[in-house]
Design an enzyme around this catalytic site. Sequence first.
Site, PDB file in Angstrom:
ATOM      1  N   SER A   1      45.885  44.926  31.927  1.00 35.17           N
ATOM      2  CA  SER A   1      45.215  43.627  31.985  1.00 35.17           C
ATOM      3  C   SER A   1      45.647  42.856  33.219  1.00 35.17           C
ATOM      4  O   SER A   1      46.704  43.119  33.786  1.00 35.17           O
ATOM      5  CB  SER A   1      45.553  42.803  30.740  1.00 35.17           C
ATOM      6  OG  SER A   1      45.086  43.466  29.593  1.00 35.17           O
ATOM      7  N   CYS A   2      44.829  41.902  33.588  1.00 31.05           N
ATOM      8  CA  CYS A   2      45.094  41.009  34.714  1.00 31.05           C
ATOM      9  C   CYS A   2      46.458  40.352  34.510  1.00 31.05           C
ATOM     10  O   CYS A   2      46.755  39.951  33.384  1.00 31.05           O
ATOM     11  CB  CYS A   2      43.979  39.969  34.775  1.00 31.05           C
ATOM     12  SG  CYS A   2      44.166  38.782  36.103  1.00 31.05           S
ATOM     13  N   PRO A   3      47.290  40.272  35.501  1.00 27.12           N
ATOM     14  CA  PRO A   3      47.103  40.555  36.915  1.00 27.12           C
ATOM     15  C   PRO A   3      47.636  41.921  37.351  1.00 27.12           C
ATOM     16  O   PRO A   3      47.742  42.203  38.540  1.00 27.12           O
ATOM     17  CB  PRO A   3      47.909  39.456  37.589  1.00 27.12           C
ATOM     18  CG  PRO A   3      49.114  39.327  36.698  1.00 27.12           C
ATOM     19  CD  PRO A   3      48.551  39.525  35.292  1.00 27.12           C
TER      20      PRO A   3
ATOM     21  N   ASP B   1      38.834  39.489  41.143  1.00 25.28           N
ATOM     22  CA  ASP B   1      40.184  39.442  41.705  1.00 25.28           C
ATOM     23  C   ASP B   1      40.257  40.208  43.030  1.00 25.28           C
ATOM     24  O   ASP B   1      40.821  39.722  44.007  1.00 25.28           O
ATOM     25  CB  ASP B   1      41.203  40.050  40.736  1.00 25.28           C
ATOM     26  CG  ASP B   1      41.445  39.216  39.501  1.00 25.28           C
ATOM     27  OD1 ASP B   1      41.030  38.036  39.479  1.00 25.28           O
ATOM     28  OD2 ASP B   1      42.038  39.752  38.546  1.00 25.28           O
TER      29      ASP B   1
END
Length: 78
Positions: free
Chosen positions: A15-17, A48
């Site tokens: 998952s982000c980041p 992103d």
Amino acid sequence: MSEKQPVEVDARGLSCPMPLLKARKAVATAEPGQPVVVYATDRGAESDFRAYSERAGHRLASLEWQGDVLRIELIRGE
């Protein structure tokens, strides 16, 4: 002159980041002009990576969904 081999980053399932952080680490080890190919499944990775490549001065060579996997190819800038 031979083509530089890409550095590959498998960020599927992260998952982000994390996809971007793993990619930034790989870009830092790549030579100028060397491609970095990232595989990610996080839906936020597309925006992103667009913002990152613009901000960091790397060329976004391709960004495409292949099923549930986003394949991102960056070319490291100078």
